[in-house]
Enzyme design. Structure first.
Site, PDB file in Angstrom:
ATOM      1  N   ASP A  67       0.714  -1.386  -0.015  1.00  0.00           N
ATOM      2  CA  ASP A  67      -0.027   0.011  -0.002  1.00  0.00           C
ATOM      3  C   ASP A  67       0.957   1.324  -0.083  1.00  0.00           C
ATOM      4  OD1 ASP A  67       0.955  -0.546   2.487  1.00  0.00           O
ATOM      5  OD2 ASP A  67      -0.932  -1.101   3.397  1.00  0.00           O
ATOM      6  N   ASP A 136      -8.149  -2.499  13.809  1.00  0.00           N
ATOM      7  CA  ASP A 136      -9.656  -2.679  13.316  1.00  0.00           C
ATOM      8  C   ASP A 136      -9.633  -4.153  12.419  1.00  0.00           C
ATOM      9  OD1 ASP A 136      -8.435  -1.878  11.116  1.00  0.00           O
ATOM     10  OD2 ASP A 136      -9.410  -0.181  10.757  1.00  0.00           O
ATOM     11  N   HIS A 138      -7.559  -4.504   9.827  1.00  0.00           N
ATOM     12  CA  HIS A 138      -7.364  -4.258   8.489  1.00  0.00           C
ATOM     13  C   HIS A 138      -6.022  -5.214   8.054  1.00  0.00           C
ATOM     14  CE1 HIS A 138      -5.013  -0.405   9.623  1.00  0.00           C
ATOM     15  NE2 HIS A 138      -4.098  -1.211   9.126  1.00  0.00           N
ATOM     16  N   GLU A 143      -9.985  -1.890   4.718  1.00  0.00           N
ATOM     17  CA  GLU A 143     -10.461  -1.343   6.003  1.00  0.00           C
ATOM     18  C   GLU A 143     -11.858  -2.417   6.216  1.00  0.00           C
ATOM     19  OE1 GLU A 143      -9.147   0.095   8.158  1.00  0.00           O
ATOM     20  OE2 GLU A 143      -8.246   1.796   7.674  1.00  0.00           O
TER      21      GLU A 143
HETATM   22  C1  F6R Z   1       1.245  -1.330   6.100  1.00  0.00           C
HETATM   23  C2  F6R Z   1      -0.059  -2.181   6.467  1.00  0.00           C
HETATM   24  C3  F6R Z   1      -0.876  -2.029   7.431  1.00  0.00           C
HETATM   25  C4  F6R Z   1       0.011  -2.279   8.731  1.00  0.00           C
HETATM   26  C5  F6R Z   1      -0.891  -2.165   9.853  1.00  0.00           C
HETATM   27  C6  F6R Z   1       0.028  -2.644  11.140  1.00  0.00           C
HETATM   28  O1  F6R Z   1       1.887  -1.580   4.904  1.00  0.00           O
HETATM   29  O2  F6R Z   1      -0.404  -2.716   5.345  1.00  0.00           O
HETATM   30  O3  F6R Z   1      -1.484  -2.923   7.076  1.00  0.00           O
HETATM   31  O4  F6R Z   1       0.633  -3.714   8.497  1.00  0.00           O
HETATM   32  O5  F6R Z   1      -1.705  -0.871   9.976  1.00  0.00           O
HETATM   33  O6  F6R Z   1       0.791  -1.648  11.343  1.00  0.00           O
HETATM   34  P1  F6R Z   1       1.671  -1.853  12.815  1.00  0.00           P
HETATM   35  O7  F6R Z   1       2.781  -2.857  12.155  1.00  0.00           O
HETATM   36  O8  F6R Z   1       2.312  -0.253  12.914  1.00  0.00           O
HETATM   37  O9  F6R Z   1       0.980  -1.965  13.931  1.00  0.00           O
END
Ligand code: F6R
Length: 236
Positions: A67, A136, A138, A143
């Site tokens: 992403d 959440d 994701h 989302e």
């Molecule tokens: C980032 C991504 C997100 C993160 C998620 C967890 O490329 O795809 O899905 O993996 O937001 O983020 P952290 O590791 O910062 O808790």
């Protein structure tokens, strides 16, 4: 699904890097699906160290990231392209031309999404997809929603995601509100999926995602249907 519980973030990072290293050793031309965020930082440091020690060669690897924020260029230090260049690509011998991150500044974001899916298809799909998980549920920036979205698409970030990611920005107002994310098809078609999470605050969502019903309201729950899923969790 294999659920591996470890004691520390360091152990999680070493194990995750070891699985990725095994993939690259067994198939030097692997297509790696990569993630950003805080969870993979230790993994990337371990991979860089293995490269420095002469134990890993990334010269034939191709990477596709999950992403990117809409509106941030690769030079912006909060962009995911910048994150990957800084934390991994500049520290290993991957060919920069074989590192792909969605372009969040494309003039035509819809076209960019279609081209990103076409690229993944042309590479023959992803061999190993690394994922984190949002509070959440994701994965990538898929989302909670009424349905799972197959294709790479533009999303409006959930307020809870914006709040969680504000820690990386000077203020919450600077967090972009939209992103481009790989959809569920490319993730589910990856040959192996490796999801990592650490911290007490991820415990509840992991239980929902992997031991609760499969629902687009908890996007990661779809991974229960993946034939080769490994989850590594450390409480600390
Ligand atoms: C980032 C991504 C997100 C993160 C998620 C967890 O490329 O795809 O899905 O993996 O937001 O983020 P952290 O590791 O910062 O808790």
């Amino acid at each position: 699904m294999r659920m591996i519980q470890v004691k520390t973030y360091e152990e999680l990072s070493r194990k995750t890097a070891a699985i990725i290293a095994a993939q690259v050793i067994a198939k030097p031309e692997s297509i790696l699906g990569l993630a950003t965020g805080s969870s993979p930082l230790g993994t990337y440091a371990n991979l860089a160290e293995a490269y420095r020690n002469g134990d890993l060669d990334f010269s034939s690897v191709t990477s596709v990231n999950l992403d990117e924020y809409v509106g941030l260029t690769g030079e912006n230090d909060q962009s995911y392209r910048y994150f990957m260049n800084t934390n991994l690509f500049s520290k290993i011998n991957i060919d920069p031309k074989k590192t792909f991150v969605p372009n969040g500044c494309a003039d035509d974001v819809t076209k960019e999404c279609e081209e990103y899916d076409a690229l993944i298809q042309s590479l023959g799909g992803i061999d190993l997809q690394l994922l984190g998980i949002g509070l959440d549920g994701h994965i990538g920036f898929n989302e909670p929603d009424d349905c799972f979205t197959k294709e790479t698409h533009r999303v409006t970030l959930d307020p809870s995601t914006i709040e969680a990611n504000a820690r990386f920005f000077a203020s919450i107002d600077e967090v972009p509100t939209e992103a481009v994310t790989m959809g569920m098809q490319a993730i589910m078609q990856a040959k192996k999926v490796l999801l990592i999470a650490n911290g007490q605050n991820k415990k509840e969502i992991l239980e929902k995602a992997f031991y609760g019903p499969i629902t687009p309201q908890v996007p990661a729950s779809i991974l229960q249907l993946h034939p080769d899923l490994t989850v590594i969790y450390s409480e600390n």
